[in-house]
Write a protein that holds these residues in place. Structure first.
Motif, PDB file in Angstrom:
ATOM      1  N   ALA A  39      44.628  39.069  50.027  1.00 53.76           N
ATOM      2  CA  ALA A  39      45.824  38.305  49.484  1.00 53.76           C
ATOM      3  C   ALA A  39      45.071  37.446  48.298  1.00 53.76           C
ATOM      4  O   ALA A  39      45.908  37.544  47.070  1.00 53.76           O
ATOM      5  CB  ALA A  39      46.570  37.330  50.571  1.00 53.76           C
ATOM      6  N   ALA A  40      44.275  36.947  48.372  1.00 56.77           N
ATOM      7  CA  ALA A  40      43.421  36.289  47.394  1.00 56.77           C
ATOM      8  C   ALA A  40      43.127  37.244  46.146  1.00 56.77           C
ATOM      9  O   ALA A  40      43.538  36.791  45.000  1.00 56.77           O
ATOM     10  CB  ALA A  40      42.273  35.383  47.804  1.00 56.77           C
TER      11      ALA A  40
ATOM     12  N   GLN B 243      44.376  39.913  45.495  1.00 54.43           N
ATOM     13  CA  GLN B 243      45.790  40.627  44.859  1.00 54.43           C
ATOM     14  C   GLN B 243      46.085  39.575  43.965  1.00 54.43           C
ATOM     15  O   GLN B 243      46.763  39.980  42.928  1.00 54.43           O
ATOM     16  CB  GLN B 243      46.660  40.862  46.028  1.00 54.43           C
ATOM     17  CG  GLN B 243      46.198  42.007  46.821  1.00 54.43           C
ATOM     18  CD  GLN B 243      47.249  42.278  47.968  1.00 54.43           C
ATOM     19  OE1 GLN B 243      47.820  41.373  48.604  1.00 54.43           O
ATOM     20  NE2 GLN B 243      47.449  43.257  48.555  1.00 54.43           N
ATOM     21  N   SER B 244      45.884  38.086  44.097  1.00 54.98           N
ATOM     22  CA  SER B 244      46.255  37.007  43.306  1.00 54.98           C
ATOM     23  C   SER B 244      45.257  37.149  41.899  1.00 54.98           C
ATOM     24  O   SER B 244      45.591  36.137  41.161  1.00 54.98           O
ATOM     25  CB  SER B 244      46.783  35.891  43.880  1.00 54.98           C
ATOM     26  OG  SER B 244      45.340  35.261  44.215  1.00 54.98           O
TER      27      SER B 244
ATOM     28  N   GLN C 241      41.876  36.452  42.224  1.00 53.46           N
ATOM     29  CA  GLN C 241      40.801  35.721  42.589  1.00 53.46           C
ATOM     30  C   GLN C 241      39.666  36.766  42.939  1.00 53.46           C
ATOM     31  O   GLN C 241      39.875  37.951  43.226  1.00 53.46           O
ATOM     32  CB  GLN C 241      40.729  34.858  43.821  1.00 53.46           C
ATOM     33  CG  GLN C 241      41.899  33.640  43.570  1.00 53.46           C
ATOM     34  CD  GLN C 241      42.166  32.784  44.514  1.00 53.46           C
ATOM     35  OE1 GLN C 241      41.189  32.303  45.264  1.00 53.46           O
ATOM     36  NE2 GLN C 241      43.436  32.802  44.983  1.00 53.46           N
TER      37      GLN C 241
END
Length: 128
Positions: A45-46, A48-49, A51
């Protein structure tokens, strides 16, 4: 630990003791796998954002895989029952083989294609 060392360690154990050790290892592995999956989901998730994550040894990257599917109802409407039955009982490669052989219209087959993407977290070793 080598296979010989493992055999030496468990040779004197009773069947009940072997079962207890097996259950302990299984439960430990299941707990570790659950933790790994939870950590992986947070890292994905990180990433994909936007990071980035890395350690001294690894860089986390997302590997994207694509899978092509042909929805059976649309395939059957376009190519008929016989082609749908033949292709559906095999797989995507069979449908593409039929198109390659001229039995199906390749352009219509491409228009039917549904590409599904999956993302897997990959630990990429950093160069030394």
């Amino acid at each position: 630990m080598s296979e010989h060392e493992i055999h030496s360690e468990v040779d004197g154990l009773s069947l009940t003791e072997l079962l207890e050790r097996y259950a302990t290892l299984r439960d430990t592995l299941l707990g570790l796998e659950a933790e790994r999956d939870a950590l992986g989901a947070r890292i994905k998730a990180a990433l994909q954002s936007g990071q980035q994550a890395e350690t001294e040894l690894y860089r986390a990257v997302l590997k994207i895989s694509r899978r092509v599917d042909y929805p059976i109802d649309r395939f059957r409407d376009t190519f008929g029952d016989a082609a749908a039955l033949e292709a559906a009982t095999i797989d995507r490669k069979k449908a593409e083989a039929l198109a390659g052989a001229g039995d199906l219209d390749p352009e219509q087959l491409r228009e039917l294609a549904v590409v599904k993407e999956t993302q897997a977290l990959v630990l990429q070793p950093k160069t030394r």
